[in-house]
Scaffold this motif. Sequence first.
Motif, PDB file in Angstrom:
ATOM      1  N   PRO A  43       0.834  -1.208   0.000  1.00 17.39           N
ATOM      2  CA  PRO A  43       0.000   0.000   0.000  1.00 17.39           C
ATOM      3  C   PRO A  43       0.871   1.262   0.000  1.00 17.39           C
ATOM      4  CG  PRO A  43      -0.575  -1.464   1.823  1.00 17.39           C
ATOM      5  CD  PRO A  43       0.677  -1.980   1.213  1.00 17.39           C
ATOM      6  N   VAL A  44       0.549   2.191  -0.871  1.00  9.96           N
ATOM      7  CA  VAL A  44       1.265   3.466  -0.946  1.00  9.96           C
ATOM      8  C   VAL A  44       0.421   4.485  -0.173  1.00  9.96           C
ATOM      9  CG1 VAL A  44       2.261   5.214  -2.450  1.00  9.96           C
ATOM     10  CG2 VAL A  44       2.214   2.812  -3.184  1.00  9.96           C
ATOM     11  N   MET A  45       0.782   4.701   1.080  1.00 10.28           N
ATOM     12  CA  MET A  45      -0.027   5.506   1.988  1.00 10.28           C
ATOM     13  C   MET A  45       0.455   6.955   2.049  1.00 10.28           C
ATOM     14  SD  MET A  45      -2.137   3.197   2.692  1.00 10.28           S
ATOM     15  CE  MET A  45      -3.138   4.088   3.838  1.00 10.28           C
ATOM     16  N   LEU A  46       0.620   7.560   0.895  1.00 12.55           N
ATOM     17  CA  LEU A  46       1.041   8.953   0.798  1.00 12.55           C
ATOM     18  C   LEU A  46      -0.098   9.770   0.206  1.00 12.55           C
ATOM     19  CD1 LEU A  46       4.579   8.334  -0.724  1.00 12.55           C
ATOM     20  CD2 LEU A  46       4.046   8.906   1.648  1.00 12.55           C
ATOM     21  N   GLU A  47      -0.430  10.865   0.847  1.00 16.04           N
ATOM     22  CA  GLU A  47      -1.536  11.698   0.376  1.00 16.04           C
ATOM     23  C   GLU A  47      -1.329  12.158  -1.068  1.00 16.04           C
ATOM     24  OE1 GLU A  47      -4.105  15.633   1.705  1.00 16.04           O
ATOM     25  OE2 GLU A  47      -2.305  15.104   2.821  1.00 16.04           O
ATOM     26  N   GLU A  48      -0.102  12.492  -1.420  1.00 20.90           N
ATOM     27  CA  GLU A  48       0.161  12.980  -2.771  1.00 20.90           C
ATOM     28  C   GLU A  48       0.047  11.871  -3.826  1.00 20.90           C
ATOM     29  OE1 GLU A  48       4.075  12.402  -0.580  1.00 20.90           O
ATOM     30  OE2 GLU A  48       2.273  13.547  -0.194  1.00 20.90           O
TER      31      GLU A  48
END
Length: 62
Positions: A43-48
Amino acid sequence: MDNKLLDILVCPVCKGELIYDAEAQELICKADRLAYPIRDDIPVMLEEEARKLSLEEYDRLP
């Protein structure tokens, strides 16, 4: 996607619950209308990196 990991992951923006969308390979935060991608089972849990859900997509969520 590992169920244990899903149990502990939360939205990085609001710390809310996430919904796993296996078909789209995304983790979805209903509160913020954001979809976080899952790439190579990570999972890529970055807002951007998250994409904003359309109203149509949001209305179809459980």
